[in-house]
Design an enzyme around this catalytic site. Structure first.
Site, short mmCIF file in Angstrom:
data_model
loop_
_atom_site.label_atom_id
_atom_site.label_comp_id
_atom_site.label_asym_id
_atom_site.label_seq_id
_atom_site.Cartn_x
_atom_site.Cartn_y
_atom_site.Cartn_z
N PRO A 5 11.08 5.30 -0.17
CA PRO A 5 10.48 6.31 -1.05
C PRO A 5 9.18 5.84 -1.69
O PRO A 5 8.23 6.61 -1.84
CB PRO A 5 11.56 6.55 -2.11
N TYR A 6 9.11 4.56 -2.06
CA TYR A 6 7.89 4.02 -2.67
C TYR A 6 6.75 3.99 -1.67
O TYR A 6 5.61 4.37 -1.98
CB TYR A 6 8.17 2.62 -3.22
N VAL A 7 7.05 3.57 -0.44
CA VAL A 7 6.03 3.55 0.61
C VAL A 7 5.51 4.96 0.87
O VAL A 7 4.30 5.20 0.97
CB VAL A 7 6.59 2.91 1.90
N LYS A 53 3.30 6.15 -2.15
CA LYS A 53 1.97 5.57 -2.23
C LYS A 53 1.07 6.07 -1.09
O LYS A 53 -0.15 6.17 -1.26
CB LYS A 53 2.05 4.04 -2.24
#
Length: 251
Positions: free
Chosen positions: A154-156, A159
């Site tokens: 989710p973070y990848v 961003k």
């Protein structure tokens, strides 16, 4: 220098945001600090004013449009303008495989990192469009916005989305004299990363192994890049993904 400019900073209670607030204030900017943790925000603001700088606090969550709008209003009401912004608030999980991640973790990661930047951009742009001087907006991206870093799916994904929002906004508002750029930040010794490394001990080795400089960044090193992008020294830079990653993206 940044004398005469008012700059809004989100995620300003610690780490990169707090370091940036101090650097910008030391260069003469009036800073508006936003984060959820009001007590820490007020301490950062007190440190800045004790050093002779100007700071105002607007406690709130970037995932809330109303909270962001209030912070932008604080800039106008307190200092009379909003000349630049550093949309830095972030959140993420690491060490949990995609198929085991809770919906709540996914939702919070997207809300803070993507919706948060979205909220900031639309409220900041409205103000900057009404100013002949326009403005400069800097979003906190990550090496995770270019490739899978192990920071969690989710973070990848979030961003990557921040990079897309940045380029789209730069293209839409260049004619209004508004510049929008994103920092591709490498692994930095922040509260979020330190906590992740505590939970996943091998993360620090993984974080520095790809970088040319083989170390974590200090938050102030990121702050110096923000200061440049918020200033007129970077007047011909917009829509750019600016790496501050110790050479991680070069290899």
């Amino acid at each position: 220098m940044l004398s005469g400019k008012t700059i809004m900073i989100t995620g300003a209670s610690s780490g990169i945001g707090a370091a940036t607030a101090r650097v910008l204030a030391a260069e003469g900017a009036a800073v508006v600090l936003m984060a959820r943790r009001g007590e820490l925000l007020r301490k950062v603001a007190a440190d800045i004013t004790a050093a002779g700088g100007r700071a105002a606090v607007s406690e709130g969550d970037v995932a809330s449009s109303a909270d962001v709008e209030r912070a932008v209003g604080t800039a106008l009401d307190t200092f009379g303008s909003l000349d630049a912004a550093f949309n830095n608030a972030g959140w993420g999980t690491a060490g949990t495989p995609l198929h085991l991640m809770d919906d709540a973790d996914f939702d919070r990661t997207i809300d803070v990192n993507v919706r948060g930047v979205w909220n900031c951009l639309r409220h900041q742009v409205r103000v900057m469009m009404a100013q002949p001087s326009g403005g400069s907006i800097v979003n906190t991206g990550s090496t995770a916005g270019s490739f899978a870093t192990g920071a969690g799916a989710p973070y990848v994904a979030a961003k990557h989305a921040v990079t897309g929002l940045t380029k789209a906004a730069a293209a839409e508002y260049g004619g209004d004299n508004i510049r929008v750029n994103v920092l591709m930040v490498g692994s930095t010794r922040t509260e979020l990363l330190v906590e992740a490394m505590r939970r996943v001990p091998q993360m620090e080795e993984n974080a520095v192994s790809r970088a040319i400089q083989k170390r974590l960044a200090d938050p102030e090193e990121i702050a110096q890049a923000v200061a440049w992008l918020c200033s007129d020294r970077s007047s011909f830079v917009t829509g750019a993904v600016v790496p501050v990653d110790g050479g991680c993206s070069a290899v």
